[in-house]
Write an enzyme that holds these catalytic residues in place. Structure first.
Site, PDB file in Angstrom:
ATOM      1  N   GLU A  66       0.911  -4.929  10.905  1.00  0.00           N
ATOM      2  CA  GLU A  66       0.488  -3.524  10.834  1.00  0.00           C
ATOM      3  C   GLU A  66       1.345  -2.756  11.837  1.00  0.00           C
ATOM      4  O   GLU A  66       1.201  -2.907  13.044  1.00  0.00           O
ATOM      5  CB  GLU A  66      -0.994  -3.383  11.189  1.00  0.00           C
ATOM      6  CG  GLU A  66      -1.946  -4.100  10.240  1.00  0.00           C
ATOM      7  CD  GLU A  66      -2.188  -3.342   8.941  1.00  0.00           C
ATOM      8  OE1 GLU A  66      -1.672  -2.212   8.799  1.00  0.00           O
ATOM      9  OE2 GLU A  66      -2.894  -3.886   8.078  1.00  0.00           O
ATOM     10  N   HIS A 106       2.745  -3.567   6.768  1.00  0.00           N
ATOM     11  CA  HIS A 106       1.777  -2.526   6.447  1.00  0.00           C
ATOM     12  C   HIS A 106       1.741  -1.531   7.619  1.00  0.00           C
ATOM     13  O   HIS A 106       2.433  -1.690   8.611  1.00  0.00           O
ATOM     14  CB  HIS A 106       0.377  -3.140   6.292  1.00  0.00           C
ATOM     15  CG  HIS A 106       0.186  -3.965   5.059  1.00  0.00           C
ATOM     16  ND1 HIS A 106      -0.615  -3.568   4.028  1.00  0.00           N
ATOM     17  CD2 HIS A 106       0.696  -5.175   4.688  1.00  0.00           C
ATOM     18  CE1 HIS A 106      -0.600  -4.487   3.076  1.00  0.00           C
ATOM     19  NE2 HIS A 106       0.187  -5.482   3.447  1.00  0.00           N
ATOM     20  N   HIS A 124       0.850  -1.193   0.000  1.00  0.00           N
ATOM     21  CA  HIS A 124       0.000   0.000   0.000  1.00  0.00           C
ATOM     22  C   HIS A 124       0.886   1.244   0.000  1.00  0.00           C
ATOM     23  O   HIS A 124       1.731   1.426   0.880  1.00  0.00           O
ATOM     24  CB  HIS A 124      -0.935  -0.015   1.214  1.00  0.00           C
ATOM     25  CG  HIS A 124      -2.013  -1.050   1.079  1.00  0.00           C
ATOM     26  ND1 HIS A 124      -2.459  -1.808   2.121  1.00  0.00           N
ATOM     27  CD2 HIS A 124      -2.719  -1.443  -0.017  1.00  0.00           C
ATOM     28  CE1 HIS A 124      -3.411  -2.624   1.685  1.00  0.00           C
ATOM     29  NE2 HIS A 124      -3.585  -2.423   0.393  1.00  0.00           N
ATOM     30  N   ARG A 177      -3.326   4.777  -2.074  1.00  0.00           N
ATOM     31  CA  ARG A 177      -3.160   3.432  -1.516  1.00  0.00           C
ATOM     32  C   ARG A 177      -2.846   2.365  -2.574  1.00  0.00           C
ATOM     33  O   ARG A 177      -2.019   1.480  -2.355  1.00  0.00           O
ATOM     34  CB  ARG A 177      -4.466   3.063  -0.807  1.00  0.00           C
ATOM     35  CG  ARG A 177      -4.637   1.603  -0.438  1.00  0.00           C
ATOM     36  CD  ARG A 177      -6.016   1.414   0.198  1.00  0.00           C
ATOM     37  NE  ARG A 177      -6.419   0.029   0.313  1.00  0.00           N
ATOM     38  CZ  ARG A 177      -6.306  -0.680   1.434  1.00  0.00           C
ATOM     39  NH1 ARG A 177      -5.769  -0.173   2.494  1.00  0.00           N
ATOM     40  NH2 ARG A 177      -6.742  -1.927   1.474  1.00  0.00           N
ATOM     41  N   GLU A 183       1.645   3.786   3.071  1.00  0.00           N
ATOM     42  CA  GLU A 183       2.144   3.262   4.346  1.00  0.00           C
ATOM     43  C   GLU A 183       3.671   3.354   4.375  1.00  0.00           C
ATOM     44  O   GLU A 183       4.389   2.368   4.343  1.00  0.00           O
ATOM     45  CB  GLU A 183       1.607   1.840   4.539  1.00  0.00           C
ATOM     46  CG  GLU A 183       0.078   1.844   4.598  1.00  0.00           C
ATOM     47  CD  GLU A 183      -0.577   0.484   4.395  1.00  0.00           C
ATOM     48  OE1 GLU A 183       0.138  -0.524   4.343  1.00  0.00           O
ATOM     49  OE2 GLU A 183      -1.818   0.448   4.277  1.00  0.00           O
TER      50      GLU A 183
HETATM   51 ZN   LIG Z   1      -1.748  -1.772   4.048  1.00  0.00          ZN
END
Ligand SMILES: [Zn+2]
Ligand SMILES: *[C@@H]1O[C@H](CO)[C@@H](O)[C@H](O)[C@H]1NC(C)=O
Ligand SMILES: *[C@@H]1O[C@H](CO)[C@@H](O)[C@H](O)[C@H]1NC(C)=O
Length: 473
Positions: A436, A362, A239, A294, A242
């Site tokens: 994440e 991410h 993405h 994104r 990020e």
């Molecule tokens: Zn992501």
């Protein structure tokens, strides 16, 4: 032209042409083995992954919904999208009906969701509708905090220029990466090539494909070449917005490549494969045009971009993915329709080594997520994934103090099909995690560059735990 002159020119041209490939060329005896060149073990039935335990479902807000709210902010193509006056709010969604209200506001494009969990959601609110959204939330008694007062101001301060000392160091170092700043793709790729040139018997770089706009998809391998080594694949930047993800992945690369001799046996007993920028087109676009982009940059008739993390070929097109190219969670025209996701699948499928782990970095939220994402079910070995995840989270906490929640992605967050971690798991890669990174919403996607080092350091401690687990098995 004299003949000597001609030879000089010819030599010059030849070396100029050859120089670039030379940097990337693998060293003799260091070719990455292909699957066809190595006898493969028979598939082990006990390791075969099937869908398992079904967990109860709970209605959750689809966090990625309604990016369209942003598009109205767009100005001319050369200009950057301006987020002046935009705010980010953390809204509590535990009250009855609160999730419905948020979904409704999102579908009316008054807000767009950044992320959240079962009890809160972070939403971006444009200046024009702040009053309206305020009155809606107040009338329904839904509490919220304003976390970012002016998004553009945070964006402006996120990535400050380097001071003179750092710039001088950059020049002496032979590459431009610093981990004090978020860098462009050119710097990241230059850094990878530098390491391959500097440590030819340890580091090699291979371009495994090209993005939609033709940028290289560069994988860096760190390996001392022992045939008994395990293998781990790590990627970042699926993405675009990020930014902390490629920064952290390149930090790992730097640590292992520059200190290999004194690294632990666990690190030395693994063949490491890193793809720090899966989505280079999107990443560049976040630097030049829209900080909050994104998807990749595939052009469709009206809208742009496929969500690469909905484009992988396991349960492609299921829950939590959209069939509209205008949505931020657009799955693409078909499974692996995008060169970026296809390159990963082809590469993982072609390499002889069987990967023991697949990690995809991410942001944000501080989660260690394991499959399945496509629905609220878990694989048969989920208890091991949970246990190892908790050990990783423990090491992160002990090192840097950040709390990471561990769970299946559909269970902890919301179903999202076509994710890379699900696909990796479906290929028999045991330890498949989506990580994440920080934070939990104070800055969200626009985490200041000063956080790169602390976030990377604590996650390196987490990665060591995983490396130890993989080497033990
Ligand atoms: Zn992501
Ligand atoms: C405010 O929101 C309500 C409900 O979503 C909508 O009906 C109304 O048109 C909005 N008003 C303005 C001024 O945007
Ligand atoms: C959800 O996030 C909020 C703030 O980011 C946090 O305070 C809360 O503990 C989280 N809740 C759960 C259930 O994880």
């Amino acid at each position: 032209m004299g003949s000597l002159m001609k030879i000089v020119v010819l030599l010059y041209v030849t070396s100029a042409v050859l120089c670039t490939p030379f940097i990337n060329q693998l060293q003799p005896g260091q070719e990455w083995p292909t699957r066809s060149s190595v006898k493969q073990p028979k598939p082990d039935e006990s390791q075969k992954v099937t869908d398992g335990v079904v967990k109860e479902t709970e209605d959750a807000i689809e966090v990625d919904k309604a990016p369209e709210a942003i598009s109205e902010l767009k100005v001319t193509p050369e200009k950057k999208v301006d987020y002046s006056g935009c705010q980010v709010w953390k809204v509590t969604t535990t009250h009855t009906g609160a999730k419905k209200v948020i979904s409704q506001l999102a579908s009316e494009k008054l807000i767009s969701s950044w992320g959240g969990n079962h009890s809160t959601v972070d939403v971006l609110v444009k200046p024009k509708v702040i009053e309206n959204v305020t009155s809606v939330l107040n009338s329904k008694n839904i509490p919220y905090d304003i976390v970012i007062e002016d998004l553009q101001q945070v964006i402006n301060e996120e990535n400050p220029p380097l001071d003179e000392n750092e710039i001088e160091l950059q020049d002496r170092r032979g590459h431009r990466m610093t981990w004090k700043q978020y860098h462009r793709v050119e710097d990241i790729h230059g850094f990878m090539d530098y390491l391959a040139k500097t440590y030819p018997s340890l580091v090699s770089v291979n371009t495994i494909g090209k993005s939609v706009e033709g940028r290289d998809l560069k994988v860096l391998r760190i390996s001392d070449g022992k045939p008994t080594n395990k293998a781990i694949f790590i990627d970042g930047g699926i993405h675009a917005r990020e930014w902390i993800s490629p920064a952290v992945v390149t930090y790992f690369i730097n640590q292992f490549a520059e200190n290999f001799d004194v690294e632990s046996d666990d690190i030395k007993n693994i063949d490491w494969y890193f793809l720090p920028v899966v989505n280079p087109d999107g990443y560049e676009y976040t630097h030049t045009t829209d900080r909050l982009w994104r998807k990749n940059r595939r052009r469709y008739s009206v809208c742009v971009g496929t969500d690469l993390n909905r484009n992988f070929g396991y349960h492609w097109g299921g829950k939590g993915a959209s069939n509209s190219p205008c949505r931020d969670i657009y799955r693409g025209a078909a499974a692996f329709s995008e060169p970026e996701s296809k390159a990963i699948a082809d590469f993982v499928g072609s390499i002889a080594t069987k990967f023991s782990a697949y990690l995809t970095y991410h942001s944000y939220g501080q989660y260690l997520l394991y499959p399945w994402g496509y629905d609220n079910v878990v694989p048969p070995d989920y208890k091991e994934l949970q246990a190892v995840g908790e050990q990783i989270a423990g090491a992160i906490k002990k090192t840097g103090g950040s709390s990471y929640s561990v769970g299946s992605s559909s269970g902890l967050l919301y179903p999202a099909s076509g994710g890379s971690d699900d696909w990796a798991k479906s290929q028999g890669i045991k330890y498949s995690y989506t990580i994440e990174l920080s934070d939990t919403g104070r800055y969200g996607f626009v985490l200041p560059a000063s956080k790169i080092e602390p976030v990377a350091r604590e996650n390196l401690a987490g990665l060591r735990v995983l490396a130890h687990q993989v080497c033990k098995e």
